[in-house]
Write a protein that holds these residues in place. Structure first.
Motif, PDB file in Angstrom:
ATOM      1  N   TRP A  11       9.288  12.680  -2.175  1.00 56.13           N
ATOM      2  CA  TRP A  11       8.000  12.004  -1.977  1.00 56.13           C
ATOM      3  C   TRP A  11       7.905  10.797  -2.901  1.00 56.13           C
ATOM      4  N   HIS A  12       7.583   9.640  -2.298  1.00 54.73           N
ATOM      5  CA  HIS A  12       7.379   8.402  -3.050  1.00 54.73           C
ATOM      6  C   HIS A  12       5.913   7.985  -2.964  1.00 54.73           C
ATOM      7  N   LEU A  13       5.421   7.424  -4.054  1.00 56.90           N
ATOM      8  CA  LEU A  13       4.116   6.770  -4.038  1.00 56.90           C
ATOM      9  C   LEU A  13       4.337   5.335  -3.553  1.00 56.90           C
ATOM     10  N   VAL A  14       3.670   4.953  -2.474  1.00 50.19           N
ATOM     11  CA  VAL A  14       3.905   3.608  -1.914  1.00 50.19           C
ATOM     12  C   VAL A  14       2.697   2.690  -2.088  1.00 50.19           C
ATOM     13  N   ALA A  15       1.539   3.249  -2.434  1.00 51.65           N
ATOM     14  CA  ALA A  15       0.346   2.441  -2.721  1.00 51.65           C
ATOM     15  C   ALA A  15      -0.522   3.217  -3.700  1.00 51.65           C
ATOM     16  N   ARG A  16      -1.195   2.503  -4.581  1.00 49.40           N
ATOM     17  CA  ARG A  16      -2.048   3.177  -5.566  1.00 49.40           C
ATOM     18  C   ARG A  16      -3.384   3.534  -4.902  1.00 49.40           C
ATOM     19  N   PRO A  17      -3.747   4.820  -4.911  1.00 46.68           N
ATOM     20  CA  PRO A  17      -4.977   5.233  -4.227  1.00 46.68           C
ATOM     21  C   PRO A  17      -6.214   4.588  -4.836  1.00 46.68           C
ATOM     22  N   HIS A  18      -7.155   4.264  -3.980  1.00 48.11           N
ATOM     23  CA  HIS A  18      -8.479   3.808  -4.416  1.00 48.11           C
ATOM     24  C   HIS A  18      -9.454   4.892  -3.992  1.00 48.11           C
ATOM     25  N   GLY A  19      -9.959   5.630  -4.967  1.00 41.70           N
ATOM     26  CA  GLY A  19     -10.770   6.794  -4.625  1.00 41.70           C
ATOM     27  C   GLY A  19      -9.862   7.959  -4.251  1.00 41.70           C
ATOM     28  N   TRP A  20     -10.262   8.694  -3.226  1.00 40.29           N
ATOM     29  CA  TRP A  20      -9.469   9.848  -2.811  1.00 40.29           C
ATOM     30  C   TRP A  20      -8.134   9.381  -2.249  1.00 40.29           C
ATOM     31  N   PRO A  21      -7.016  10.001  -2.666  1.00 37.18           N
ATOM     32  CA  PRO A  21      -5.719   9.629  -2.104  1.00 37.18           C
ATOM     33  C   PRO A  21      -5.681   9.873  -0.593  1.00 37.18           C
ATOM     34  N   LYS A  22      -4.970   8.994   0.120  1.00 35.22           N
ATOM     35  CA  LYS A  22      -4.822   9.102   1.569  1.00 35.22           C
ATOM     36  C   LYS A  22      -3.337   9.295   1.900  1.00 35.22           C
ATOM     37  N   PRO A  23      -3.041   9.954   3.014  1.00 32.91           N
ATOM     38  CA  PRO A  23      -1.628  10.171   3.376  1.00 32.91           C
ATOM     39  C   PRO A  23      -0.808   8.890   3.404  1.00 32.91           C
ATOM     40  N   GLU A  24      -1.422   7.766   3.789  1.00 37.14           N
ATOM     41  CA  GLU A  24      -0.668   6.518   3.871  1.00 37.14           C
ATOM     42  C   GLU A  24      -0.313   5.945   2.491  1.00 37.14           C
ATOM     43  N   ASP A  25      -0.834   6.544   1.418  1.00 34.53           N
ATOM     44  CA  ASP A  25      -0.440   6.126   0.071  1.00 34.53           C
ATOM     45  C   ASP A  25       0.916   6.701  -0.334  1.00 34.53           C
ATOM     46  N   PHE A  26       1.488   7.558   0.512  1.00 35.82           N
ATOM     47  CA  PHE A  26       2.708   8.280   0.168  1.00 35.82           C
ATOM     48  C   PHE A  26       3.709   8.194   1.313  1.00 35.82           C
ATOM     49  N   ALA A  27       4.978   8.429   0.992  1.00 34.67           N
ATOM     50  CA  ALA A  27       6.014   8.465   2.024  1.00 34.67           C
ATOM     51  C   ALA A  27       7.048   9.520   1.656  1.00 34.67           C
ATOM     52  N   LEU A  28       7.437  10.323   2.650  1.00 34.47           N
ATOM     53  CA  LEU A  28       8.516  11.293   2.487  1.00 34.47           C
ATOM     54  C   LEU A  28       9.797  10.633   2.988  1.00 34.47           C
ATOM     55  N   ARG A  29      10.731  10.390   2.083  1.00 33.53           N
ATOM     56  CA  ARG A  29      11.926   9.623   2.417  1.00 33.53           C
ATOM     57  C   ARG A  29      13.193  10.452   2.202  1.00 33.53           C
ATOM     58  N   GLU A  30      14.194  10.167   3.014  1.00 35.26           N
ATOM     59  CA  GLU A  30      15.486  10.828   2.886  1.00 35.26           C
ATOM     60  C   GLU A  30      16.432   9.903   2.147  1.00 35.26           C
ATOM     61  N   VAL A  31      17.074  10.437   1.114  1.00 35.12           N
ATOM     62  CA  VAL A  31      17.967   9.637   0.281  1.00 35.12           C
ATOM     63  C   VAL A  31      19.287  10.378   0.094  1.00 35.12           C
ATOM     64  N   ALA A  32      20.312   9.639  -0.288  1.00 31.56           N
ATOM     65  CA  ALA A  32      21.602  10.250  -0.609  1.00 31.56           C
ATOM     66  C   ALA A  32      21.504  10.961  -1.954  1.00 31.56           C
ATOM     67  N   VAL A  33      22.210  12.070  -2.067  1.00 30.29           N
ATOM     68  CA  VAL A  33      22.216  12.821  -3.318  1.00 30.29           C
ATOM     69  C   VAL A  33      23.382  12.335  -4.182  1.00 30.29           C
ATOM     70  N   PRO A  34      23.106  11.804  -5.367  1.00 29.04           N
ATOM     71  CA  PRO A  34      24.192  11.321  -6.223  1.00 29.04           C
ATOM     72  C   PRO A  34      24.905  12.473  -6.932  1.00 29.04           C
TER      73      PRO A  34
END
Length: 337
Positions: A11-34
């Motif tokens: 889970w990445h934070l993609v925008a800083r919430p203003h007030g209550w956090p919204k789903p669009e403030d976050f993103a579930l991303r797939e990454v390579a495992v180092p």
């Protein structure tokens, strides 16, 4: 022992919430495992924690802990299994506690991981009753609030991970009366019938000050604050001379967009000679051995009960976090992968 993975969801934070956090403030991303580097371990997450303090880290403000970075994985307590190790301190199959939650796999510096034993206690308890929330409750009540036998104690947010433990520790240590507040009638009933509180009330059912006065007509000696706002104001009014308050959280204001007013009765702090002190668990690491020994004993004997609200799947971690902010959990909110 788990097989070596190639990808991980985080889970990445993609925008800083203003007030209550919204789903669009976050993103579930797939990454390579180092591959882990020298002195590092690769850990498969089994359980992760969501906690109120994480909301503050989503703001770009200076605080006691750095803010989350945008477009980077968030962090938090997690327990998992070592799947690869380049450290003599750990081997594959070991279970560890670390601070890089919010992801399926984490590369962790060995110095930032602590070995835990699932034979001594369920792994999830190292995030709750025997973890950071538990030590916060223990140190915040006994050291910060200088609790002593015979004290009357009021706990706000009493059905949460910290509050539930504060009330029970106070009872086990000889409190004369333990009062809790919670946000549903079901939680209030559980506090009294299952967890040994002498009285509890639903703060949504009327003014907090009035309900506290009814529950503690003779006043209180100690207040453990997880809520702030009207609860703190009510507690100042109810505290006796030389009363003590531990300020642990103020969840009532975490998602407000404007600064919240302080208690209107702060003048009473002077006349009553009250002591209000904040608590950060990292200041009380020296109490860890005592905490584990005493609270672990109470858990094993059944004298101290704990509750976990479990959400399954990394894809539902954000739902768990938002639900915790709304008070949907009883006890510790855990995400199990």
């Amino acid at each position: 022992m788990s097989a070596m993975p190639t990808t991980s969801r985080e889970w990445h934070l993609v925008a800083r919430p203003h007030g209550w956090p919204k789903p669009e403030d976050f993103a579930l991303r797939e990454v390579a495992v180092p591959e882990p580097g020298e002195g590092q371990i690769l850990v498969r997450t089994i359980h992760m924690s969501v906690d109120p303090y994480m909301r503050g880290r989503m703001n770009d403000v200076r605080s006691y802990v750095p803010p989350f970075e945008l477009d980077r994985p968030m962090e938090g307590g997690a327990v998992g299994e070592v799947v690869a190790s380049r450290s003599d301190a750990f081997k594959p199959g070991d279970h560890v506690l670390h601070g890089l939650g919010w992801r399926e796999y984490a590369v962790v510096g060995a110095e930032n991981a602590v070995k835990v034993d699932p034979e001594l206690a369920p792994l999830s308890t190292y995030l709750g009753v025997l973890g950071m929330p538990g030590l916060t409750a223990y140190a915040g009540l006994l050291e910060v609030a200088s609790f002593k036998e015979g004290d009357a104690v009021f706990v706000s947010g009493a059905a949460g991970a910290v509050g539930l433990q504060v009330g029970q520790i106070a009872r086990l240590k000889g409190a004369s009366r333990v009062i809790g507040s919670a946000g549903t009638d079901e939680k209030v009933k559980a506090l009294v019938e299952e967890y040994g509180f002498d009285a509890a009330f639903n703060y949504k059912n009327g003014p907090v000050a009035e309900q506290l006065k009814e529950a503690a007509p003779d006043g209180i000696d100690v207040y453990f604050d997880n809520v702030g706002g009207d609860h703190l104001e009510a507690a100042i009014g109810a505290l006796k001379v030389h009363g003590r308050a531990t300020l642990c959280g103020a969840i009532s204001g975490y998602n407000e967009t404007e600064p919240q007013p302080g208690p209107r009765n702060m003048i009473a702090i002077i006349g009553k000679r009250l002591r209000l002190q904040g608590v950060l668990v990292r200041d009380h690491a020296a109490m860890q051995p005592q905490f584990v020994q005493e609270v672990g004993g109470w858990v094993r004997s059944g004298e101290l009960k704990y509750r976990e609200t479990v959400v399954h799947g990394v894809e539902h971690a954000l739902d768990a976090f938002l639900g915790m902010l709304r008070g949907e959990n009883m006890g510790k909110m855990i995400v199990t992968f």
